[in-house]
Scaffold this active site. Structure first.
Site, PDB file in Angstrom:
ATOM      1  N   THR A 451       0.726  -1.028   0.346  1.00 53.39           N
ATOM      2  CA  THR A 451       0.491  -0.118  -0.461  1.00 53.39           C
ATOM      3  C   THR A 451       0.828   1.161   0.542  1.00 53.39           C
ATOM      4  O   THR A 451       1.898   1.111   0.518  1.00 53.39           O
ATOM      5  CB  THR A 451      -1.343  -0.019   1.883  1.00 53.39           C
ATOM      6  OG1 THR A 451      -2.246  -0.867   0.936  1.00 53.39           O
ATOM      7  CG2 THR A 451      -1.836   1.255   1.301  1.00 53.39           C
ATOM      8  N   THR A 469      -3.391   1.394  -2.562  1.00 54.76           N
ATOM      9  CA  THR A 469      -3.334   0.554  -2.669  1.00 54.76           C
ATOM     10  C   THR A 469      -3.579   0.091  -3.425  1.00 54.76           C
ATOM     11  O   THR A 469      -4.489  -0.073  -4.793  1.00 54.76           O
ATOM     12  CB  THR A 469      -3.721  -0.379  -1.688  1.00 54.76           C
ATOM     13  OG1 THR A 469      -2.600  -1.483  -1.459  1.00 54.76           O
ATOM     14  CG2 THR A 469      -5.347  -0.729  -1.490  1.00 54.76           C
ATOM     15  N   ASP A 491      -8.081  -9.695  -0.241  1.00 53.37           N
ATOM     16  CA  ASP A 491      -8.972  -9.302   0.749  1.00 53.37           C
ATOM     17  C   ASP A 491      -9.687 -10.004   1.696  1.00 53.37           C
ATOM     18  O   ASP A 491      -9.907 -10.120   2.954  1.00 53.37           O
ATOM     19  CB  ASP A 491      -8.707  -8.121   0.833  1.00 53.37           C
ATOM     20  CG  ASP A 491      -7.313  -7.506   0.866  1.00 53.37           C
ATOM     21  OD1 ASP A 491      -6.131  -8.270   1.152  1.00 53.37           O
ATOM     22  OD2 ASP A 491      -7.190  -6.149   1.301  1.00 53.37           O
ATOM     23  N   SER A 516     -10.439  -4.036   4.642  1.00 52.02           N
ATOM     24  CA  SER A 516      -9.434  -4.079   4.609  1.00 52.02           C
ATOM     25  C   SER A 516      -8.885  -3.626   6.345  1.00 52.02           C
ATOM     26  O   SER A 516      -9.357  -3.562   6.780  1.00 52.02           O
ATOM     27  CB  SER A 516      -9.407  -2.854   3.935  1.00 52.02           C
ATOM     28  OG  SER A 516      -8.442  -2.214   3.639  1.00 52.02           O
ATOM     29  N   SER A 517      -7.697  -3.058   5.933  1.00 49.88           N
ATOM     30  CA  SER A 517      -7.120  -2.540   7.089  1.00 49.88           C
ATOM     31  C   SER A 517      -6.194  -1.352   7.207  1.00 49.88           C
ATOM     32  O   SER A 517      -5.596  -0.849   8.372  1.00 49.88           O
ATOM     33  CB  SER A 517      -5.647  -3.643   7.814  1.00 49.88           C
ATOM     34  OG  SER A 517      -5.606  -4.702   8.440  1.00 49.88           O
ATOM     35  N   GLY A 543       0.037  -3.148   4.875  1.00 49.70           N
ATOM     36  CA  GLY A 543      -1.776  -4.887   4.944  1.00 49.70           C
ATOM     37  C   GLY A 543      -2.157  -4.699   6.157  1.00 49.70           C
ATOM     38  O   GLY A 543      -2.274  -3.972   7.026  1.00 49.70           O
TER      39      GLY A 543
END
Length: 648
Positions: A451, A469, A491, A516-517, A543
């Site tokens: 990302t 990303t 993901d 997502s993170s 990530g």
């Protein structure tokens, strides 16, 4: 030859010199005015470690995250007077800074910078990917969250990543990530156009000129990009456009310093500049995207994406998730990102501990040495937050949250109970999620990857935190019209149900956005009337470890009094919900010899039951915070990022 002497003719001599909060950045002050790269001959920043030039035999570029590329020691904070921009690449930072200098807003700056990042850092982000953005409108005093996350095609079923079809139950080829099945409908351009319509001042068409000029005239491959190409050379070779662009005729990776031009990308951006984002989601570009995603050359399993999927894509405005910590307001992304809730929950748990008593020792330009108890408490709080994230968080357009709201997971009373589960004497190893009776099953965590992040404050007081990303390095390895297509659908949890048949919150569904993170974050002071002045803008790539990096930086600034550069440079540490605790072995502060047997921090954590992982971390933090005379900024020493603005 160190990392910075190999980044090419332009980047070899880069670093804008600005006097900073506590020091000055390496190099002599520029005489060219704000937003100019330092001329050749300026000393390069000191470095520790080298970029990864070869790929260890144990690495699998189809599944591993972006590689680490060393550590620049003794970076000093940058001070600016009215505006500041921090991105992961000096060329992108320079473009953002010039937009701000010429009267543009933070919204304008992130559009221009993203266009450049897609060219000079294609392994991390680009128009073929997605992102999340949190924006502060100073005149209105409001915070808005923008969702440009990719979506699954309408034809995707919950087994989309598991097998080719209900008839052919073989796995996608060559694997789920490098096949067309990983490609989500790109979202970042729709999102940026929405943000620009809401908050832009500079005409949309003018924001793409710098990236178009770079694509036409050429730029030099940086050391980080060269390392990423080397790491991913075999899967890049499988795609005709990627092979021609990133590799030499003999199939070897193009090295640092190679001059690249990208006329295809210049044409794509020129079309978008003149006709808007619609030109990307309809017409020739859209047809090219669908054709590339459905390509079956070299035995690749195709996507099921259609033109209708592209035409129908919608970016979304969402309500930001804002919570309190140490008397300040922390605003981040809601779902489908889990980054905002993971950060908020971790901080809400840590509020019950006197973290100020466990500040790093021997604080220097690099942030000092974390203490055993400081790392222990933060890692334990993160385990608890990740446990809830893994079980309950998904795209809330499809998945109901416990109690009907994300606020359930960050409720102060609930988090007080979670904090009581932390022992100062030993690590819990793995945490159990809270019991809300929700009908979702717990699934193994998804290994998220690369990302990029941009932090911007403009002269009007507006701010933008954008995390963007293509997922893993070079996304799906599919290249079209000069840009990389994402592998964001990886993901999702590939296994849609648990052993007992319970549906997994983050399973594939048609039109759904994968969890997502990413955790773009804004911080505000509190006033008797409510929200006070903007205090900080920050975020990171990384990530699934993004919440750990962001929490580290927030605690470093708010609890330990470090400036943004020290906070970014500080040793990376943290934990997901497993017995493993990450401790960045790339940092020269950590003694990794004999697996850390001679490092007191490593040994202290092991004595508390932590399984310490000393692998190099690939955070890319950027942070800007308010100072007495303007703004202070810092960029992560683990990447090639840079801060620029008007000299204070």
């Amino acid at each position: 030859m160190n990392v910075w002497s190999r980044v090419g003719a332009l980047l070899a001599a880069v670093m804008l010199s600005l006097t900073g909060c506590g020091g000055s950045q390496v190099g002599a002050p520029s005489t060219e005015g704000p937003c100019e790269l330092v001329p050749n001959g300026t000393p390069a920043p000191k470095t520790s470690g080298a970029p990864v030039a070869t790929v260890p035999s144990s690495r699998n570029p189809a599944t591993n995250p972006e590689i680490a590329t060393g550590y620049r020691t003794d970076m000093t904070v940058v001070r600016t007077a009215h505006y500041a921009a921090a991105t992961a690449n000096p060329l992108a930072t320079q473009v953002a800074c010039r937009v701000l200098r010429d009267g543009g807003t933070a919204a304008d700056a992130v559009v221009a910078a993203q266009a450049v990042l897609g060219l000079v850092e294609p392994q991390s982000s680009g128009v073929g990917g997605g992102g999340f953005l949190v924006y502060f409108d100073a005149s209105a005093g409001s915070v808005q969250a923008y969702d440009g996350r990719e979506v699954a095609p309408a034809a995707a079923t919950e087994n989309y990543l598991r097998w080719v079809s209900d008839v052919d139950r073989s796995a996608p080829r060559p694997n789920a990530r490098a096949s067309g099945r990983s490609i989500g409908v790109p979202g970042v351009l729709r999102m940026l156009e929405m943000v620009h319509n809401d908050h832009g001042r500079t005409p949309w068409r003018d924001l793409f000129g710098p990236a178009v000029a770079l694509a036409d005239n050429g730029f030099d491959i940086s050391a980080r990009m060269a390392a990423a190409i080397s790491d991913a050379a075999p899967p890049l070779h499988a795609d005709p456009q990627a092979r021609e662009y990133f590799l030499n005729p003999d199939g070897s990776p193009k090295p640092a310093g190679t001059r690249l031009t990208n006329p295809g990308y210049a044409k794509t951006l020129s079309t978008v500049a003149s006709a808007g984002a619609d030109a990307f989601y309809t017409g020739d570009i859209a047809h090219d995207i669908v054709a590339a995603a459905n390509d079956t050359s070299n035995g690749r399993t195709p996507s099921l994406m259609t033109l209708e999927d592209l035409t129908g894509y919608l970016a979304k405005r969402r309500q930001p998730l804002c919570t309190s910590y140490r008397g300040r307001e922390i605003c981040g992304m809601p779902t489908p990102s889990s980054g905002g809730v993971a950060v908020a929950a971790t901080l809400g748990i840590l509020e019950h501990f006197a973290l100020g008593n466990y500040a790093p020792s021997d604080v220097d330009l690099n942030g000092g040495r974390p203490t055993v108890m400081g790392v222990h408490l933060i890692a334990e709080a993160e385990r608890l937050a990740y446990a809830d994230r893994d079980k309950y968080v998904g795209d809330t357009d499809f998945v109901a949250m416990p109690g009907g709201s994300l606020n359930t997971l960050v409720d102060p009373g609930y988090l007080a109970g979670r904090a009581a589960l932390i022992s100062p004497q030993h690590s819990m190893g793995s945490a159990e999620p809270g019991d809300f009776g929700a009908p979702t099953g717990t699934a193994p965590p998804v290994p998220e990857h690369g990302t990029s992040h941009l932090s911007v404050v403009d002269s009007y007081g507006n701010a933008a935190a954008l995390t963007t990303t293509v997922e893993s390095a070079f996304g799906s390895f599919h290249m079209v019209d000069g840009f990389i297509l994402n592998n964001q659908l990886s993901d999702f949890n590939a296994e849609p149900r648990t052993a007992d048949g319970s549906p997994v919150a983050n399973r594939v569904e048609p039109g759904k956005r994968p969890r997502s993170s990413m955790a773009p974050t804004l911080v505000f002071d509190r006033s008797p009337a409510g929200r006070g002045d903007l205090y900080a803008v920050l975020g990171s790539p990384g990530g699934s470890m993004i919440p750990q990096f962001v929490v580290k930086a927030l605690v470093a600034m708010l609890d330990w009094g470090l400036n943004p550069q020290q906070a970014a440079s500080l040793v990376d540490f943290g934990a997901a919900n497993s017995p493993q605790t990450n401790l960045g072995g790339e940092d020269p502060e950590i003694n990794t010899t004999d697996d850390g047997d001679h490092d007191p921090l490593v040994q202290g954590l092991r004595a508390l039951g932590h399984r310490v992982n000393l692998a190099a971390q690939s955070s890319g933090l950027s942070a800007i915070s308010r100072s007495e005379s303007g703004w202070c900024g810092g960029a992560d020493p683990r990447r090639e990022g840079m801060v620029m603005g008007d000299t204070a």
